[in-house]
Write a protein that holds these residues in place. Structure first.
Motif, PDB file in Angstrom:
ATOM      1  N   ALA A 209      31.555 -22.767   7.487  1.00 17.53           N
ATOM      2  CA  ALA A 209      32.400 -23.719   7.774  1.00 17.53           C
ATOM      3  C   ALA A 209      31.647 -24.917   8.087  1.00 17.53           C
ATOM      4  CB  ALA A 209      33.610 -23.456   8.797  1.00 17.53           C
ATOM      5  N   ASN A 210      30.703 -24.754   9.111  1.00 15.08           N
ATOM      6  CA  ASN A 210      29.949 -25.840   9.692  1.00 15.08           C
ATOM      7  C   ASN A 210      29.332 -26.599   8.604  1.00 15.08           C
ATOM      8  OD1 ASN A 210      30.330 -25.678  12.258  1.00 15.08           O
ATOM      9  ND2 ASN A 210      29.112 -24.029  12.750  1.00 15.08           N
ATOM     10  N   MET A 211      28.538 -25.763   7.840  1.00  8.49           N
ATOM     11  CA  MET A 211      28.082 -26.567   6.664  1.00  8.49           C
ATOM     12  C   MET A 211      28.773 -27.329   5.619  1.00  8.49           C
ATOM     13  SD  MET A 211      24.697 -25.852   6.968  1.00  8.49           S
ATOM     14  CE  MET A 211      23.928 -25.956   5.281  1.00  8.49           C
ATOM     15  N   ASN A 212      29.900 -26.710   5.255  1.00 10.16           N
ATOM     16  CA  ASN A 212      30.808 -27.596   4.591  1.00 10.16           C
ATOM     17  C   ASN A 212      31.280 -28.841   5.192  1.00 10.16           C
ATOM     18  OD1 ASN A 212      30.837 -25.913   2.416  1.00 10.16           O
ATOM     19  ND2 ASN A 212      32.485 -24.530   3.189  1.00 10.16           N
ATOM     20  N   ASP A 213      31.517 -29.031   6.578  1.00 14.44           N
ATOM     21  CA  ASP A 213      32.053 -30.275   7.410  1.00 14.44           C
ATOM     22  C   ASP A 213      30.920 -31.055   6.993  1.00 14.44           C
ATOM     23  OD1 ASP A 213      34.453 -28.596   7.912  1.00 14.44           O
ATOM     24  OD2 ASP A 213      33.836 -28.346  10.009  1.00 14.44           O
ATOM     25  N   VAL A 214      29.660 -30.753   7.469  1.00 16.08           N
ATOM     26  CA  VAL A 214      28.440 -31.634   7.574  1.00 16.08           C
ATOM     27  C   VAL A 214      28.404 -32.229   5.776  1.00 16.08           C
ATOM     28  CG1 VAL A 214      26.093 -31.956   7.652  1.00 16.08           C
ATOM     29  CG2 VAL A 214      27.298 -30.521   9.476  1.00 16.08           C
ATOM     30  N   ALA A 215      28.449 -31.389   4.943  1.00 14.97           N
ATOM     31  CA  ALA A 215      28.211 -31.730   3.501  1.00 14.97           C
ATOM     32  C   ALA A 215      29.298 -32.800   3.133  1.00 14.97           C
ATOM     33  CB  ALA A 215      28.097 -30.362   2.702  1.00 14.97           C
ATOM     34  N   ALA A 216      30.634 -32.659   3.505  1.00 17.70           N
ATOM     35  CA  ALA A 216      31.750 -33.484   3.420  1.00 17.70           C
ATOM     36  C   ALA A 216      31.398 -34.588   4.099  1.00 17.70           C
ATOM     37  CB  ALA A 216      32.947 -32.803   3.808  1.00 17.70           C
ATOM     38  N   ALA A 217      31.167 -34.817   5.241  1.00 17.76           N
ATOM     39  CA  ALA A 217      30.643 -36.133   6.012  1.00 17.76           C
ATOM     40  C   ALA A 217      29.521 -36.637   5.119  1.00 17.76           C
ATOM     41  CB  ALA A 217      30.244 -35.655   7.191  1.00 17.76           C
ATOM     42  N   VAL A 218      28.514 -36.135   4.664  1.00 17.15           N
ATOM     43  CA  VAL A 218      27.348 -36.735   3.936  1.00 17.15           C
ATOM     44  C   VAL A 218      27.919 -37.501   2.684  1.00 17.15           C
ATOM     45  CG1 VAL A 218      25.339 -36.202   2.668  1.00 17.15           C
ATOM     46  CG2 VAL A 218      25.736 -35.280   4.735  1.00 17.15           C
ATOM     47  N   GLU A 219      28.803 -36.637   1.934  1.00 11.14           N
ATOM     48  CA  GLU A 219      29.324 -37.287   0.926  1.00 11.14           C
ATOM     49  C   GLU A 219      30.302 -38.507   1.209  1.00 11.14           C
ATOM     50  OE1 GLU A 219      28.895 -36.522  -2.306  1.00 11.14           O
ATOM     51  OE2 GLU A 219      28.061 -34.431  -1.961  1.00 11.14           O
TER      52      GLU A 219
END
Length: 158
Positions: free
Chosen positions: A55-65
């Motif tokens: 969940a943490n990785m998906n949140d950070v990846a979405a912010a990068v996108e």
């Protein structure tokens, strides 16, 4: 008068042996139960850690996108704060790395290595390596053509 000779009471000996075997069977069953319960607890903790990290990785990846999307608008600056969910894993051994095509979590001491693919469609490059020991917030920033991750809150430029 009483007879003081020893008698052979085989029924009492059989009862004593039954007690001993019953006790040993109980010890065996309790040992097996404790190993079984420990295994369930360990696997549950590992699953919860994996889900929190995912969940943490998906949140950070979405912010990068989202930062990449902002970078395509032109000469803009973008910053977003992401809360990092704690886990029971030893996060002092975690490092988070941002490359042009992936967000990579390296677990130096365990099985929690993971990565999330990124589209890489921003107008600039990606960079950043941060240790995750004791953090609760990560910043994703796009500034001067570079999208990067940092632990420090970006300062506004006047």
């Amino acid at each position: 008068m009483r007879d003081n000779t020893l008698g052979r009471d085989e029924g009492a000996a059989a009862t004593e042996l039954g007690y001993i075997f019953t006790f040993l069977l109980g010890v065996l069953l309790m040992s097996m139960f404790s190993v079984w319960a420990w295994d369930i607890e360990t696997n549950t903790r590992l699953r919860w850690n994996q889900e929190a990290i995912e969940a943490n990785m998906n949140d950070v990846a979405a912010a990068v996108e989202r930062a990449d999307e902002a970078s395509r608008l032109g000469n803009v600056s973008y910053a977003e704060s992401i809360s990092w969910r704690p886990s029971e894993a030893d996060e002092s051994l975690f490092t988070l790395q941002l490359t042009d095509t992936a967000l990579i979590l390296v677990d130096e001491g365990g099985p929690l290595d993971t990565d999330v693919s990124l589209s890489g469609t921003g107008s600039g490059s990606h960079s950043g390596i941060i240790p995750l020991a004791g953090i609760d917030r990560i910043w994703v920033v796009h500034d001067n053509g570079v999208t990067f991750i940092t632990l420090d809150r970006p300062q506004a430029v006047q």
